[in-house]
Design an enzyme around this catalytic site. Structure first.
Site, PDB file in Angstrom:
ATOM      1  N   THR A 118     -27.790  -8.614  11.359  1.00 46.40           N
ATOM      2  CA  THR A 118     -27.358  -7.218  11.472  1.00 46.40           C
ATOM      3  C   THR A 118     -27.783  -6.398  10.260  1.00 46.40           C
ATOM      4  O   THR A 118     -27.899  -6.942   9.142  1.00 46.40           O
ATOM      5  CB  THR A 118     -25.816  -7.181  11.588  1.00 46.40           C
ATOM      6  OG1 THR A 118     -25.368  -5.848  11.377  1.00 46.40           O
ATOM      7  CG2 THR A 118     -25.135  -8.075  10.564  1.00 46.40           C
ATOM      8  N   TYR A 142     -17.656  -9.004   8.096  1.00 45.33           N
ATOM      9  CA  TYR A 142     -18.629  -9.194   9.187  1.00 45.33           C
ATOM     10  C   TYR A 142     -20.032  -9.370   8.611  1.00 45.33           C
ATOM     11  O   TYR A 142     -20.726 -10.350   8.901  1.00 45.33           O
ATOM     12  CB  TYR A 142     -18.569  -8.000  10.148  1.00 45.33           C
ATOM     13  CG  TYR A 142     -19.701  -7.972  11.150  1.00 45.33           C
ATOM     14  CD1 TYR A 142     -19.750  -8.882  12.198  1.00 45.33           C
ATOM     15  CD2 TYR A 142     -20.744  -7.043  11.038  1.00 45.33           C
ATOM     16  CE1 TYR A 142     -20.805  -8.861  13.112  1.00 45.33           C
ATOM     17  CE2 TYR A 142     -21.786  -7.012  11.943  1.00 45.33           C
ATOM     18  CZ  TYR A 142     -21.817  -7.924  12.979  1.00 45.33           C
ATOM     19  OH  TYR A 142     -22.859  -7.898  13.872  1.00 45.33           O
TER      20      TYR A 142
HETATM   21  N1  LIG Z   1     -24.051  -4.704  19.351  1.00 46.02           N
HETATM   22  C1  LIG Z   1     -24.649  -4.380  18.201  1.00 46.02           C
HETATM   23  O1  LIG Z   1     -24.905  -3.182  17.924  1.00 46.02           O
HETATM   24  C2  LIG Z   1     -25.036  -5.471  17.228  1.00 46.02           C
HETATM   25  C3  LIG Z   1     -25.652  -5.080  16.041  1.00 46.02           C
HETATM   26  C4  LIG Z   1     -26.034  -6.072  15.128  1.00 46.02           C
HETATM   27  C5  LIG Z   1     -25.844  -7.415  15.423  1.00 46.02           C
HETATM   28  N2  LIG Z   1     -25.233  -7.773  16.588  1.00 46.02           N
HETATM   29  C6  LIG Z   1     -25.049  -9.216  16.850  1.00 46.02           C
HETATM   30  O2  LIG Z   1     -25.577  -9.542  18.121  1.00 46.02           O
HETATM   31  C7  LIG Z   1     -24.835 -10.610  18.714  1.00 46.02           C
HETATM   32  C8  LIG Z   1     -24.424 -10.220  20.123  1.00 46.02           C
HETATM   33  O3  LIG Z   1     -23.646  -9.039  20.071  1.00 46.02           O
HETATM   34  P1  LIG Z   1     -23.168  -8.288  21.394  1.00 46.02           P
HETATM   35  O4  LIG Z   1     -23.126  -6.827  21.084  1.00 46.02           O
HETATM   36  O5  LIG Z   1     -23.943  -8.757  22.561  1.00 46.02           O
HETATM   37  O6  LIG Z   1     -21.659  -8.791  21.470  1.00 46.02           O
HETATM   38  P2  LIG Z   1     -20.806  -9.381  22.698  1.00 46.02           P
HETATM   39  O7  LIG Z   1     -19.399  -9.462  22.227  1.00 46.02           O
HETATM   40  O8  LIG Z   1     -21.094  -8.604  23.942  1.00 46.02           O
HETATM   41  O9  LIG Z   1     -21.430 -10.831  22.867  1.00 46.02           O
HETATM   42  C9  LIG Z   1     -20.993 -11.953  22.144  1.00 46.02           C
HETATM   43  C10 LIG Z   1     -20.886 -13.116  23.134  1.00 46.02           C
HETATM   44  O10 LIG Z   1     -20.536 -14.296  22.427  1.00 46.02           O
HETATM   45  C11 LIG Z   1     -19.488 -14.969  23.110  1.00 46.02           C
HETATM   46  N3  LIG Z   1     -18.759 -15.735  22.088  1.00 46.02           N
HETATM   47  C12 LIG Z   1     -18.121 -15.256  20.993  1.00 46.02           C
HETATM   48  N4  LIG Z   1     -17.603 -16.263  20.279  1.00 46.02           N
HETATM   49  C13 LIG Z   1     -17.945 -17.424  20.919  1.00 46.02           C
HETATM   50  C14 LIG Z   1     -17.702 -18.807  20.672  1.00 46.02           C
HETATM   51  N5  LIG Z   1     -16.981 -19.204  19.616  1.00 46.02           N
HETATM   52  N6  LIG Z   1     -18.178 -19.712  21.547  1.00 46.02           N
HETATM   53  C15 LIG Z   1     -18.896 -19.320  22.619  1.00 46.02           C
HETATM   54  N7  LIG Z   1     -19.154 -18.041  22.915  1.00 46.02           N
HETATM   55  C16 LIG Z   1     -18.691 -17.094  22.072  1.00 46.02           C
HETATM   56  C17 LIG Z   1     -18.680 -13.859  23.769  1.00 46.02           C
HETATM   57  O11 LIG Z   1     -17.907 -14.273  24.876  1.00 46.02           O
HETATM   58  C18 LIG Z   1     -19.799 -12.887  24.180  1.00 46.02           C
HETATM   59  O12 LIG Z   1     -20.285 -13.194  25.460  1.00 46.02           O
HETATM   60  C19 LIG Z   1     -23.653 -10.874  17.779  1.00 46.02           C
HETATM   61  O13 LIG Z   1     -23.946 -12.018  17.007  1.00 46.02           O
HETATM   62  C20 LIG Z   1     -23.599  -9.626  16.907  1.00 46.02           C
HETATM   63  O14 LIG Z   1     -23.073  -9.888  15.644  1.00 46.02           O
HETATM   64  C21 LIG Z   1     -24.822  -6.834  17.494  1.00 46.02           C
HETATM   65  O1  LIG Z   2     -15.920   6.953  18.332  1.00 49.25           O
HETATM   66  C1  LIG Z   2     -16.792   6.932  17.452  1.00 49.25           C
HETATM   67  C2  LIG Z   2     -17.594   5.796  17.210  1.00 49.25           C
HETATM   68  C3  LIG Z   2     -18.533   5.838  16.170  1.00 49.25           C
HETATM   69  N1  LIG Z   2     -18.677   6.969  15.428  1.00 49.25           N
HETATM   70  C4  LIG Z   2     -19.698   7.004  14.361  1.00 49.25           C
HETATM   71  O2  LIG Z   2     -20.937   6.693  14.943  1.00 49.25           O
HETATM   72  C5  LIG Z   2     -21.762   5.944  14.044  1.00 49.25           C
HETATM   73  C6  LIG Z   2     -22.168   4.646  14.721  1.00 49.25           C
HETATM   74  O3  LIG Z   2     -20.990   3.837  14.857  1.00 49.25           O
HETATM   75  P1  LIG Z   2     -20.938   2.501  15.756  1.00 49.25           P
HETATM   76  O4  LIG Z   2     -21.547   2.784  17.087  1.00 49.25           O
HETATM   77  O5  LIG Z   2     -19.534   2.010  15.709  1.00 49.25           O
HETATM   78  O6  LIG Z   2     -21.937   1.514  15.014  1.00 49.25           O
HETATM   79  P2  LIG Z   2     -21.979   1.028  13.498  1.00 49.25           P
HETATM   80  O7  LIG Z   2     -20.686   1.136  12.824  1.00 49.25           O
HETATM   81  O8  LIG Z   2     -23.143   1.757  12.868  1.00 49.25           O
HETATM   82  O9  LIG Z   2     -22.266  -0.521  13.658  1.00 49.25           O
HETATM   83  C7  LIG Z   2     -23.179  -1.060  14.626  1.00 49.25           C
HETATM   84  O10 LIG Z   2     -24.424  -1.229  14.058  1.00 49.25           O
HETATM   85  C8  LIG Z   2     -24.469  -2.152  12.971  1.00 49.25           C
HETATM   86  C9  LIG Z   2     -25.861  -2.222  12.479  1.00 49.25           C
HETATM   87  O11 LIG Z   2     -26.331  -0.962  12.108  1.00 49.25           O
HETATM   88  C10 LIG Z   2     -24.004  -3.509  13.436  1.00 49.25           C
HETATM   89  O12 LIG Z   2     -23.953  -4.367  12.348  1.00 49.25           O
HETATM   90  C11 LIG Z   2     -22.641  -3.440  14.064  1.00 49.25           C
HETATM   91  O13 LIG Z   2     -22.337  -4.695  14.617  1.00 49.25           O
HETATM   92  C12 LIG Z   2     -22.644  -2.396  15.136  1.00 49.25           C
HETATM   93  O14 LIG Z   2     -21.329  -2.218  15.622  1.00 49.25           O
HETATM   94  C13 LIG Z   2     -20.903   5.733  12.793  1.00 49.25           C
HETATM   95  O15 LIG Z   2     -21.231   6.719  11.865  1.00 49.25           O
HETATM   96  C14 LIG Z   2     -19.472   5.963  13.269  1.00 49.25           C
HETATM   97  O16 LIG Z   2     -18.619   6.466  12.281  1.00 49.25           O
HETATM   98  C15 LIG Z   2     -17.902   8.090  15.657  1.00 49.25           C
HETATM   99  O17 LIG Z   2     -18.027   9.099  14.977  1.00 49.25           O
HETATM  100  N2  LIG Z   2     -16.978   8.042  16.665  1.00 49.25           N
END
Ligand SMILES: NC(=O)c1ccc[n+]([C@@H]2O[C@H](COP(=O)([O-])OP(=O)(O)OC[C@H]3O[C@@H](n4cnc5c(N)ncnc54)[C@H](O)[C@@H]3O)[C@@H](O)[C@H]2O)c1
Ligand SMILES: O=c1ccn([C@@H]2O[C@H](COP(=O)(O)OP(=O)(O)O[C@H]3O[C@H](CO)[C@@H](O)[C@H](O)[C@H]3O)[C@@H](O)[C@H]2O)c(=O)[nH]1
Length: 325
Positions: A118, A142
């Site tokens: 991330t 995190y």
């Molecule tokens: N969504 C974002 O913007 C974002 C940004 C940066 C990194 N990531 C990373 O990407 C990955 C996926 O994120 P996502 O947004 O798809 O989240 P998500 O919550 O939709 O997916 C996570 C999945 O992992 C499973 N899981 C969690 N803990 C587990 C365990 N102990 N055993 C088995 N399964 C487990 C959950 O059931 C879920 O299906 C994560 O590692 C997250 O940290 C996401």
């Molecule tokens: O209801 C809301 C939700 C978000 N925000 C703002 O929108 C921006 C984006 O927020 P969000 O969508 O929550 O994402 P981030 O906090 O930037 O984090 C995301 O992006 C990161 C990487 O950039 C990842 O590490 C995290 O897992 C993922 O949640 C931020 O400035 C927040 O403060 C608002 O103002 N109102």
């Protein structure tokens, strides 16, 4: 075709990547405890094995039975504010469970490991766009839990060169499958574009804008939003890269283009045709003002080309998916 283990493949990004792998003929087994993921998101021919990463005997038996060629590791806990109130959950699920998974990958001689990291590992970067060599200074459990996992992966590669890895540092992931088959379904999601879509659909009264006094063009935070389908394709390229015997490495995943919170709100209003209410509130703790990726390394090394880098396309796909939920 290679057989791949996808942990967390019932979740948002894992399910889109599973779809991308299956469409290219890979055989995929998803391992997921369904804590935030949904079984319906695992589309055939991918298979779902329900289990927790902490169940190492079960995972080891699965690896012995299936003889995987690679692991894509998405499973984890992802809510930054929750990591501040319950850090042990994050270090356990993200760092301990990843460490155990790596140990099993080495034991079962699974050669390729792709890890969901991330932009949170950079903390509050002073210089943007952020390159892979920018200072690492996560400001919440995190981000630290993910950075520690990165170190475990790198140290394991140093000790066992046959264990190769790609670490992908995602910036802000958004949008949904352009075919409308899957999207982000997490019930309590906190991500901006999802929350804005829910507000446009009348499921929330208003959207809170966290902080309007940042040093940005309109005072709200700037982020680099990447379409989940482009990110899924980056995983397929990363897998091909490792299977071709090319070097392990770390890559930023974003477009190199930032949008303010207000610009995102306006994009969702435009595609939904709903002028929903917003409320300006205080800053959310731990939010950096500006986070933009430099994706040059990914583009040059893997020949990754964004195909959905249009903020209105991202907003529309997220909104259309949300309207189906
Ligand atoms: N969504 C974002 O913007 C974002 C940004 C940066 C990194 N990531 C990373 O990407 C990955 C996926 O994120 P996502 O947004 O798809 O989240 P998500 O919550 O939709 O997916 C996570 C999945 O992992 C499973 N899981 C969690 N803990 C587990 C365990 N102990 N055993 C088995 N399964 C487990 C959950 O059931 C879920 O299906 C994560 O590692 C997250 O940290 C996401
Ligand atoms: O209801 C809301 C939700 C978000 N925000 C703002 O929108 C921006 C984006 O927020 P969000 O969508 O929550 O994402 P981030 O906090 O930037 O984090 C995301 O992006 C990161 C990487 O950039 C990842 O590490 C995290 O897992 C993922 O949640 C931020 O400035 C927040 O403060 C608002 O103002 N109102």
């Amino acid at each position: 075709m290679p057989k791949i283990l996808v942990t967390g493949g019932a979740g948002y990004i894992g399910s889109h990547t599973t779809l991308a792998l299956c469409s290219r003929g890979y055989e995929v087994v998803v391992y997921d405890n369904l804590s935030t993921g949904r079984a319906e998101a695992v589309l055939p021919p991918a298979r779902l094995e329900v289990g927790d990463l902490a169940e190492t005997h079960k995972l080891s038996a699965l690896m012995a039975r299936e003889q995987f060629d690679g692991i894509l590791h998405f499973a984890g806990s992802i809510v930054v504010p929750e990591s501040m109130t319950n850090p042990v959950k994050y270090y356990t699920n993200n760092t301990n469970n990843t460490t155990n998974l790596i140990g099993l990958a080495v034991k079962h001689k699974i050669p390729s490991f792709i890890f969901s990291s991330t932009a949170a590992v950079y903390g509050m970067p002073e210089i943007v766009p952020v390159t892979e060599t920018s200072p690492l200074d996560p400001i919440n459990p995190y981000g630290r839990s993910k950075l520690m996992s990165e170190w475990v992966i790198q140290d394991t590669h140093a000790a066992h060169p046959d264990f190769s890895y790609v670490i992908l540092r995602y910036f802000n992931v958004a949008g949904a499958d352009p075919g409308g088959r899957i999207g982000q379904s997490t019930p309590k999601a906190t991500h901006l574009i999802k929350v804005a879509s829910q507000t446009a659909l009348g499921r929330r009264d208003h959207l809170k804008i966290f902080g309007t006094d940042y040093p940005t063009k309109d005072g709200t935070c700037i982020r680099d939003y990447i379409h989940v389908t482009d990110l899924a394709n980056a995983h397929v390229l990363a897998l091909n890269h490792l299977q071709a015997g090319r070097p392990s490495g770390i890559f930023n995943c974003g477009y190199g283009q930032g949008y303010t919170v207000r610009e995102i709100v306006n994009a969702v209003k435009k595609v939904s045709k709903v002028d929903f209410a917003t409320q300006d509130v205080d800053r959310r703790p731990g939010d950096p003002a500006t986070l933009i990726a430099d994706p040059a390394k990914l583009m040059q090394t893997m020949q990754w080309q964004p195909e959905h880098d249009d903020i209105e396309e991202i907003a529309l796909s997220a909104y259309l998916w949300e309207s189906k939920l």
